[in-house]
Design an enzyme around this catalytic site. Structure first.
Site, mmCIF file in Angstrom:
data_model
loop_
_atom_site.group_PDB
_atom_site.id
_atom_site.type_symbol
_atom_site.label_atom_id
_atom_site.label_comp_id
_atom_site.label_asym_id
_atom_site.label_seq_id
_atom_site.Cartn_x
_atom_site.Cartn_y
_atom_site.Cartn_z
ATOM 1 C CB ALA A 54 -0.889 -0.005 1.235
ATOM 2 C CE LYS A 55 -1.735 4.512 -3.746
ATOM 3 N NZ LYS A 55 -3.046 4.958 -4.053
#
Ligand code: GLU
Length: 329
Positions: free
Chosen positions: A252-253
């Site tokens: 994920a970011k």
């Protein structure tokens, strides 16, 4: 849930001889991370290695961040991915979704659902319900009951599924069977659901090959079933492994420097980023001007890509910057 495929109806699928039209369909909720970029490269490589083309579709019905679509397309182009000229934006496609919905309504395959998320959770966690599957609470409401409920809530629209399970053929998972419940076609807020939009748009764009992350494999039987109900053949499916973080969760970011912009800001080049992804597939080095190096753009990847040789394990991204240092120079 995967079940035995022996009695499950099978999807009608485009023939193996059909020309390959792939697609990449990002949701513009932010910048693409390394896992998204790798999946996009896979979509391009699978299409181009079969002599086909890639189409692009921006899935902007939901979770849109201003400017994200443009920045995602820039990043894909920066890696050397190209696609057929017209990008399809789902936000322009409402009339087509309405049309598909009416076709299903004409066949009495749609019903209104007034359940709240909490009611569905409570019902689907009952001992015999499959987790997350809609238990059909609103399927057989009388017209009076519906009229009464309409005064309290806007309904979602659900498919009246006539199968319990459906079977698709996936290049890596093989024959894959999953439950097909009465899934949502249009949400309470009037927005068309992903499962409907994806099917209508894959058909509209002439897509014959869907390459995407294997987190979406459980959705493929629902989508193939819907395509078949609408009179269309399902595409061929190729679900590819995801990128994971050090804890084994989907990348994920928030997992550090994982977008192209962040990696460039940290001093890597886009060639470094492509080499990192090439190593993960893993691709063999290419030879140019008496020098061997891992592919550093999509075109170089294509020269050594072979669908049979990709790793079917997830790609664990420990620390992109540390990984990146292996490839600099
Ligand atoms: N828009 C979806 C995503 O970004 C992909 C949908 C699909 O490939 O079918 O996760």
């Amino acid at each position: 849930m995967t079940t035995s495929s022996s009695s499950s109806p099978r999807a009608r699928t485009v023939s193996a001889e059909a020309e390959t039209v792939g697609r990449y369909a990002p949701s513009p909720s932010g910048d693409l991370h390394l896992g998204n970029l790798r999946t996009a490269l896979f979509a391009w490589l699978f299409a181009r290695s079969a002599g086909g083309v890639l189409k692009m579709r921006v899935e902007d019905l939901d979770r849109v961040r201003e400017g994200a679509a443009e920045s995602q397309l820039r990043d894909l182009a920066a890696l050397g991915i190209d696609w057929e000229p017209e990008v399809l934006y789902q936000s322009t496609r409402t009339a087509a979704y309405e049309e598909a919905l009416s076709q299903l309504q004409e066949k009495s395959l749609v019903y209104e659902c007034f359940c709240t998320r909490r009611e569905i959770q409570a019902a689907s966690s009952a001992p015999h319900g499959a987790p997350g599957a809609y238990p059909g609470t609103c399927r057989n409401l009388t017209e009076e009951e519906r009229a009464e409920k309409r005064t309290q809530r806007n309904p979602a629209l659900r498919l009246k599924s006539e199968v319990a399970t459906y079977t698709v053929l996936d290049r890596f998972a093989g024959e894959y069977t999953a439950e097909v419940d009465d899934f949502v076609l249009r949400r309470t807020d009037g927005v068309f659901a992903y499962n409907l939009a994806v099917v209508v748009d894959d058909h509209f764009q002439g897509v014959t090959q869907v390459v995407r992350g294997d987190d979406l494999l459980p959705s493929a039987p629902r989508q193939a079933y819907l395509a078949n109900l609408l009179g269309w053949e399902a595409p061929r499916y190729v679900h590819v492994p995801l990128a994971l973080n050090k804890d084994g969760a989907r990348l994920a970011k928030r997992d550090g420097a994982v977008t192209l912009a962040q990696l460039l800001a940290a001093g890597l080049s886009r060639e470094d980023v492509v080499r990192m992804i090439s190593a993960s597939i893993p691709l063999a080095p290419v030879k140019t001007n008496d020098d061997f190096h891992l592919p550093e753009n999509a075109a170089e990847m294509l020269t050594v890509f072979s669908p049979e040789n990709i790793s079917l394990n997830p790609w664990t991204v420990l620390d992109p910057l540390m990984e990146g240092t292996c490839c600099i120079g």
